[in-house]
Design a protein around this motif. Structure first.
Motif, PDB file in Angstrom:
ATOM      1  N   SER A  31       0.837  -1.216   0.000  1.00 43.71           N
ATOM      2  CA  SER A  31       0.000   0.000   0.000  1.00 43.71           C
ATOM      3  C   SER A  31       0.862   1.252   0.000  1.00 43.71           C
ATOM      4  O   SER A  31       0.572   2.225  -0.721  1.00 43.71           O
ATOM      5  CB  SER A  31      -0.934  -0.006   1.214  1.00 43.71           C
ATOM      6  OG  SER A  31      -1.835  -1.091   1.151  1.00 43.71           O
ATOM      7  N   ARG A  35       1.170   4.007  -3.038  1.00 41.34           N
ATOM      8  CA  ARG A  35       0.898   5.444  -2.825  1.00 41.34           C
ATOM      9  C   ARG A  35       2.002   6.280  -3.455  1.00 41.34           C
ATOM     10  O   ARG A  35       1.735   7.320  -4.075  1.00 41.34           O
ATOM     11  CB  ARG A  35       0.765   5.742  -1.330  1.00 41.34           C
ATOM     12  CG  ARG A  35      -0.624   5.443  -0.765  1.00 41.34           C
ATOM     13  CD  ARG A  35      -0.834   6.075   0.597  1.00 41.34           C
ATOM     14  NE  ARG A  35       0.001   5.435   1.622  1.00 41.34           N
ATOM     15  CZ  ARG A  35      -0.372   4.395   2.346  1.00 41.34           C
ATOM     16  NH1 ARG A  35      -1.560   3.845   2.148  1.00 41.34           N
ATOM     17  NH2 ARG A  35       0.426   3.890   3.274  1.00 41.34           N
ATOM     18  N   PRO A  58      -1.875  -3.411  -7.267  1.00 39.02           N
ATOM     19  CA  PRO A  58      -1.888  -4.302  -6.107  1.00 39.02           C
ATOM     20  C   PRO A  58      -2.042  -5.759  -6.513  1.00 39.02           C
ATOM     21  O   PRO A  58      -2.442  -6.082  -7.638  1.00 39.02           O
ATOM     22  CB  PRO A  58      -3.117  -3.829  -5.333  1.00 39.02           C
ATOM     23  CG  PRO A  58      -4.047  -3.350  -6.409  1.00 39.02           C
ATOM     24  CD  PRO A  58      -3.173  -2.732  -7.464  1.00 39.02           C
ATOM     25  N   GLU A  62      -0.065  -8.074   0.729  1.00 42.04           N
ATOM     26  CA  GLU A  62       0.621  -6.799   0.938  1.00 42.04           C
ATOM     27  C   GLU A  62       2.123  -6.915   0.710  1.00 42.04           C
ATOM     28  O   GLU A  62       2.825  -5.910   0.726  1.00 42.04           O
ATOM     29  CB  GLU A  62       0.361  -6.309   2.366  1.00 42.04           C
ATOM     30  CG  GLU A  62      -0.857  -5.429   2.509  1.00 42.04           C
ATOM     31  CD  GLU A  62      -0.651  -4.056   1.889  1.00 42.04           C
ATOM     32  OE1 GLU A  62       0.331  -3.381   2.226  1.00 42.04           O
ATOM     33  OE2 GLU A  62      -1.488  -3.660   1.050  1.00 42.04           O
ATOM     34  N   ALA A 115      -4.172  -8.059   1.208  1.00 44.47           N
ATOM     35  CA  ALA A 115      -4.336  -6.643   0.890  1.00 44.47           C
ATOM     36  C   ALA A 115      -5.743  -6.168   1.264  1.00 44.47           C
ATOM     37  O   ALA A 115      -6.706  -6.937   1.249  1.00 44.47           O
ATOM     38  CB  ALA A 115      -4.079  -6.408  -0.593  1.00 44.47           C
ATOM     39  N   ASP A 117      -8.650  -4.992   0.388  1.00 45.31           N
ATOM     40  CA  ASP A 117      -9.515  -4.858  -0.780  1.00 45.31           C
ATOM     41  C   ASP A 117     -10.710  -5.785  -0.558  1.00 45.31           C
ATOM     42  O   ASP A 117     -10.537  -6.927  -0.111  1.00 45.31           O
ATOM     43  CB  ASP A 117      -8.744  -5.282  -2.039  1.00 45.31           C
ATOM     44  CG  ASP A 117      -9.621  -5.335  -3.274  1.00 45.31           C
ATOM     45  OD1 ASP A 117      -9.742  -4.306  -3.953  1.00 45.31           O
ATOM     46  OD2 ASP A 117     -10.193  -6.415  -3.549  1.00 45.31           O
TER      47      ASP A 117
END
Length: 381
Positions: A31, A35, A58, A62, A115, A117
């Protein structure tokens, strides 16, 4: 093969691991990395146009991100884009103290983190450990097609050849800190998904769609995106998506797999247009061929795609090269593919190189850091 006037476009998606720059452990920083990428205009959301390819995005965990390249017609274009997006991923990860590693599995022990989501959370809830332990990275090759019918004609005719692509790309020997004994352990981990693997012959686009409808109707996969076939018709692009390969340590190996994939699609489409029947092989037999390729890579026998008997890997690879030689020549790829195959024969697969680096360093963490640096080499390497 002279019927087709235009060279098919090809693009790749690469799943890359995020590892600590100091000790090589997997880092849950996707993440943060994305960004940074978004601020740099390198994510799909940050692009002002709808042109496919050319972004960071993604993935399920993660500890990983995905890159994709724009469609290319030449291998030079493809390799340039592939290296560029690996470098963009490396630069974005650097801000979080991470490196990107092109490996089908993470060598060191890890407890992966799903992740944030909604779709991924639903997958984790439905599939339990299968989802939470699924930290694997593949190379997905997209090759353009002209119609839905052509796509199914291609899928039916390339299925027997796909284990050879896995063998060439094998790059995941380690799992949770131990040597798995496989060249591609990723290929074993993927079999936990209920929709993974080879398919039977479809024959028509309608039969393919009916198969998808039945799969989704069972309530087991959450959507068509979970049709994790070895190769499938893309729902997003006018392409066939070949999904068997490990992400490759050396970018040139990824280019080799992409070139052979495009040539397989060309050769299959040519046969389909002429009404030539596809090779007959059950999905059970193809699973054995895939297991053999994942277990040994290029280091022992592979199953011949047409006779299904074991033969030395070098002979089977040459059989594939001969099968697609006309397409490679038409596409202008024959010389480069021959060079890449010879280099791969001399240096070994990614799995061979991973084990060699571990022997040299004597420490898995140091090996991972070194392999991460090898994943983003300068263009002249």
């Amino acid at each position: 093969m002279t019927e087709r006037a235009e060279v098919r476009r090809v693009g790749v998606e690469e799943e890359l691991l995020l590892v600590d720059a100091a000790d090589g452990t997997a880092r849950s920083v996707a993440s943060e990395v994305l960004r940074v990428a978004e601020l740099r205009g390198e994510t799909e959301e940050a692009r002002p146009d709808a042109v496919p390819g050319g972004s960071l995005g993604p993935e399920l965990q993660e500890e990983q991100i995905e890159t994709d390249t724009p469609p290319a017609t030449t291998l030079v274009e493809l390799e340039t884009a592939l290296r560029s997006w690996r470098e963009k991923a490396r630069a974005a990860a650097e801000v979080s103290g991470a490196l990107v590693l092109a490996s089908g599995t993470t060598p060191l022990p890890v407890q992966a983190r799903i992740a944030d989501d909604p779709r991924y959370r639903e997958m984790a809830q439905r599939f339990g450990l299968t989802a939470s332990e699924q930290l694997t990275c593949g190379l997905h090759v997209h090759v353009s097609i002209e119609s839905d019918d052509e796509a199914i004609g291609v899928l039916d005719r390339i299925r027997v050849w796909l284990p050879v692509l896995l063998a060439l790309s094998a790059n995941s020997p380690f799992w949770q800190g131990a040597d798995s004994g496989y060249e591609s352990y990723r290929s074993q981990v993927l079999t936990r998904w209920p929709t993974n693997g080879p398919t039977e012959l479809f024959g028509t686009g309608a039969a393919y769609e009916e198969n998808l409808r039945l799969l989704i109707g069972t309530g087991v996969p959450i959507d068509e995106g979970m049709a994790y076939f070895d190769a499938r018709a893309s729902r997003r692009y006018p392409t066939v998506e070949i999904r068997v390969a490990d992400v490759c340590l050396d970018p040139r190996d990824a280019v080799l797999v992409a070139a052979l994939s495009r040539a397989l699609v060309d050769t299959a489409a040519f046969a389909w247009r002429r009404g030539q029947e596809p090779p007959v092989a059950s999905s059970s037999l193809l699973r054995l061929a895939m297991w053999q390729a994942g277990r040994h890579g290029l280091s022992a026998d592979l199953l011949h795609p047409l006779t299904h008997r074991p033969l030395p890997a070098g002979i089977v690879v040459e059989t594939l090269a001969a099968h697609v030689e006309s397409a490679l020549r038409t596409n202008g790829d024959l010389h480069d593919v021959r060079e890449h195959l010879e280099r791969l024969r001399r240096r070994g697969t990614g799995a061979v190189r991973q084990r060699a680096v571990l022997r040299e360093t004597g420490d898995m963490g140091k090996a991972v850091v070194q392999l991460a640096h090898l994943s983003c080499p300068p263009a002249s390497a």
